[in-house]
Design an enzyme around this catalytic site. Structure first.
Site, PDB file in Angstrom:
ATOM      1  N   THR A 173     -13.392  36.352  42.263  1.00 36.67           N
ATOM      2  CA  THR A 173     -14.830  37.076  42.772  1.00 36.67           C
ATOM      3  C   THR A 173     -14.116  38.876  43.304  1.00 36.67           C
ATOM      4  OG1 THR A 173     -14.569  36.193  44.961  1.00 36.67           O
ATOM      5  CG2 THR A 173     -15.855  35.199  43.194  1.00 36.67           C
ATOM      6  N   ASP A 174     -15.267  39.544  43.359  1.00 34.18           N
ATOM      7  CA  ASP A 174     -14.762  40.684  43.845  1.00 34.18           C
ATOM      8  C   ASP A 174     -15.274  40.946  45.051  1.00 34.18           C
ATOM      9  OD1 ASP A 174     -17.534  41.240  43.555  1.00 34.18           O
ATOM     10  OD2 ASP A 174     -17.281  42.469  41.398  1.00 34.18           O
ATOM     11  N   LEU A 175     -15.418  42.204  45.552  1.00 37.19           N
ATOM     12  CA  LEU A 175     -15.688  42.413  47.071  1.00 37.19           C
ATOM     13  C   LEU A 175     -17.232  42.054  47.191  1.00 37.19           C
ATOM     14  CD1 LEU A 175     -15.045  43.745  49.699  1.00 37.19           C
ATOM     15  CD2 LEU A 175     -15.786  46.042  48.719  1.00 37.19           C
TER      16      LEU A 175
END
Length: 154
Positions: free
Chosen positions: A30-32
């Site tokens: 996942t990203d931020l």
């Protein structure tokens, strides 16, 4: 676990001519914002494609180790439709859609349940160590011909 009691890596399976590969979304995917980073869908598809070819009898490692070449992505078109998030259970469905002397075209669909999250059309070309496309082994072409998607799951 295999019959000999040794743990085996996760793998997919064929359902008719469609290969199905399960994926779990981990934190590292996942990203931020908490959704799967766009490039990770390509990783999921690559794992599914490699697993599909191995199960079908395409010995990529043998050809590579013999110095005859390796697959390289020659063309890629991807469409993102909905996000996936942490701990989602995804399924990558892969179908052979066309075969040429030096390449194979594969359609991938990533789903969470019945919801399509991403789709991609990938052309992988067998490339000689010189970097030039080279003919795929005849046995591989025969395997691909048997797997070409014809709109049914048979």
């Amino acid at each position: 676990m295999s019959d000999d009691g040794v743990d085996q890596p996760q793998g997919g399976r064929f359902e008719g001519r469609e290969h199905r590969y399960p994926v779990r979304v981990f934190f590292e995917d996942t990203d931020l914002s908490g959704v799967v980073y766009h490039a990770n869908y390509l990783r999921y598809m690559e794992r599914a494609r490699s697993d599909m070819l191995r199960l079908a009898g395409i010995d990529q490692r043998g050809v590579h180790d013999a110095g005859e070449g390796a697959y390289a992505v020659a063309d890629l078109a991807i469409r993102y439709r909905a996000p996936a998030g942490l701990d989602d259970a995804l399924l990558v469905a892969s179908r052979i859609v066309a075969v040429r002397a030096a390449s194979v075209a594969i359609h991938h669909t990533v789903r969470r349940g019945s919801l399509v999250l991403a789709e991609a059309d990938v052309t992988a070309a067998l490339v000689a160590p010189s970097g030039r496309p080279t003919r795929q082994p005849a046995a591989w072409l025969d395997i691909y011909q048997r797997l070409i998607w014809q709109g049914t799951n048979s």
